[in-house]
Design an enzyme around this catalytic site. Sequence first.
Site, PDB file in Angstrom:
ATOM      1  N   GLU A 182      79.262  11.893 -30.813  1.00 39.75           N
ATOM      2  CA  GLU A 182      79.514  12.136 -32.234  1.00 39.75           C
ATOM      3  C   GLU A 182      80.589  13.228 -32.745  1.00 39.75           C
ATOM      4  O   GLU A 182      80.697  14.133 -33.184  1.00 39.75           O
ATOM      5  CB  GLU A 182      78.023  13.181 -32.398  1.00 39.75           C
ATOM      6  CG  GLU A 182      76.857  12.263 -32.425  1.00 39.75           C
ATOM      7  CD  GLU A 182      75.593  13.062 -32.863  1.00 39.75           C
ATOM      8  OE1 GLU A 182      74.617  12.411 -33.244  1.00 39.75           O
ATOM      9  OE2 GLU A 182      75.800  14.400 -32.875  1.00 39.75           O
ATOM     10  N   GLU A 374      71.293   6.687 -30.286  1.00 35.72           N
ATOM     11  CA  GLU A 374      70.154   7.931 -30.480  1.00 35.72           C
ATOM     12  C   GLU A 374      69.565   7.534 -31.632  1.00 35.72           C
ATOM     13  O   GLU A 374      70.084   7.141 -32.854  1.00 35.72           O
ATOM     14  CB  GLU A 374      71.067   9.127 -30.602  1.00 35.72           C
ATOM     15  CG  GLU A 374      71.687   9.847 -29.653  1.00 35.72           C
ATOM     16  CD  GLU A 374      72.414  11.231 -29.773  1.00 35.72           C
ATOM     17  OE1 GLU A 374      71.916  12.080 -30.776  1.00 35.72           O
ATOM     18  OE2 GLU A 374      73.275  11.733 -29.139  1.00 35.72           O
TER      19      GLU A 374
END
Length: 476
Positions: A182, A374
């Site tokens: 991320e 995710e």
Amino acid sequence: MSASTFPDGFLWGGALAANQSEGAYLEGGKGLTTVDMIPHGPNRLPVKLGLEKRVALRNDEFYPSHQAIDFYHRYKEDIALMAEMGFTVFRTSIAWSRLYPNGDDAAPNPAGIAFYRDVFNECRKYGIEPLVTLCHFDVPMHLVTEYGSWRNRKMVDFFTRYARTCFEAFDGLVKYWLTFNEINILLHSPFSGAGLVFEAGENQDQVKYQAAHHELIASALATRIAHEVNPVNQVGCMLAGGNFYPWSCKPEDVWAALEKDRENLFFIDVQARGAYPSYSARVFREKGVHIDMLDGDAEILKNTVDFVSFSYYASRCASADMNEHNSSAANIVKSLTNPHIQRSEWGWGIDPLGLRITMNMMYDRYQKPLFLVENGLGARDDINVDGKIEDDYRISYLREHIRAMADAIADGVPVMGYTTWGCIDLVAASTGEMSKRYGFVYVDRDDHGNGTLARRKKKSFGWYRKVIASNGRDLD
């Protein structure tokens, strides 16, 4: 449209991160990392935002990462549970400071290499492909205190040395790699995202975007090294995903949503396309940012990733005025509350169609395979009088998102695989809580570190096993 469109060889599994699962924070020669300094409780957010310097642990605070769920000692048990569900892929991360305790060490720590070789061999025993993130929110603290973390160009050499060590030490065991988890989160949570701590009065945007440039250079070099070590290696970038919807059809709101999407995708544009996007010049000018680039940086950035991986939990809403009505104070990436969708207990919008929208947008933009690494629902789980955990709410969330992913595949989007987040309950990165549970496996531990750490299967465990066995055809 049924979920029968998943291709043969589609990778099904789940994901954990070293800093949220391993524990054993100083065992086996491991050094302190940034996440080891982030407490549970009211001081958590100022530390994560880089507004409060932390160079030493305090005796009056609880640090969830120090024991986490003790995957370090229980990985065989946990991987066996993954195998029982039928996993063909397991996403995890390597703690940089297990291999290089200080980050700038001359040689790697043999005990750290041995631990991860054991983990990856255990995966291979069950036919599970490891998908490994090199840096998942855990910069060695020595690099923060000595060099200022990613604000310093020297970090590029430290990271690429570490990356080469991983590619060589685990060659033949791991072929799927992610560089930075991320990467866009460093704009919103600078200390947890990139080990950044700010000085009074400095231009924080300058610090963040310069640090991001160093990460982008390091990522591109790591991608090149991975391909040099073994051409079989596939390297991806990783985005905290989710489109921004305009709050209304007012042109100013549409423009605000476009700008928020660009901010979100900025670094992935570089990693997937090999150059800074055209809009970056205006962004830097308006934020007073000047990127210090070295000769050759533009050429380095041309080492693009093989695939684009991303997390998706929720879509977001943006308007020209984003100062009020944010979805949740706990959410790092701010969003207006969408009245057309339901929300989780933690204020995250539940929007399966938003996943399809996000996947189509990303493939249209990058024309590279996607990997959803995710996705999941953070919720409180209760053990009933029969000792069971009936998490139908989690099954419902995952079912609808898998259907949306199947729709995206039917739209023509190539998708490599799907790893649900927190396949075994772990410490929540946002809040440090254990009560915000994601897993198919319950871990007996509370928000204050109490509990036996015993594992218990939830109802969703059997459901996901059936999904995998049918390659996504049986979602009931």
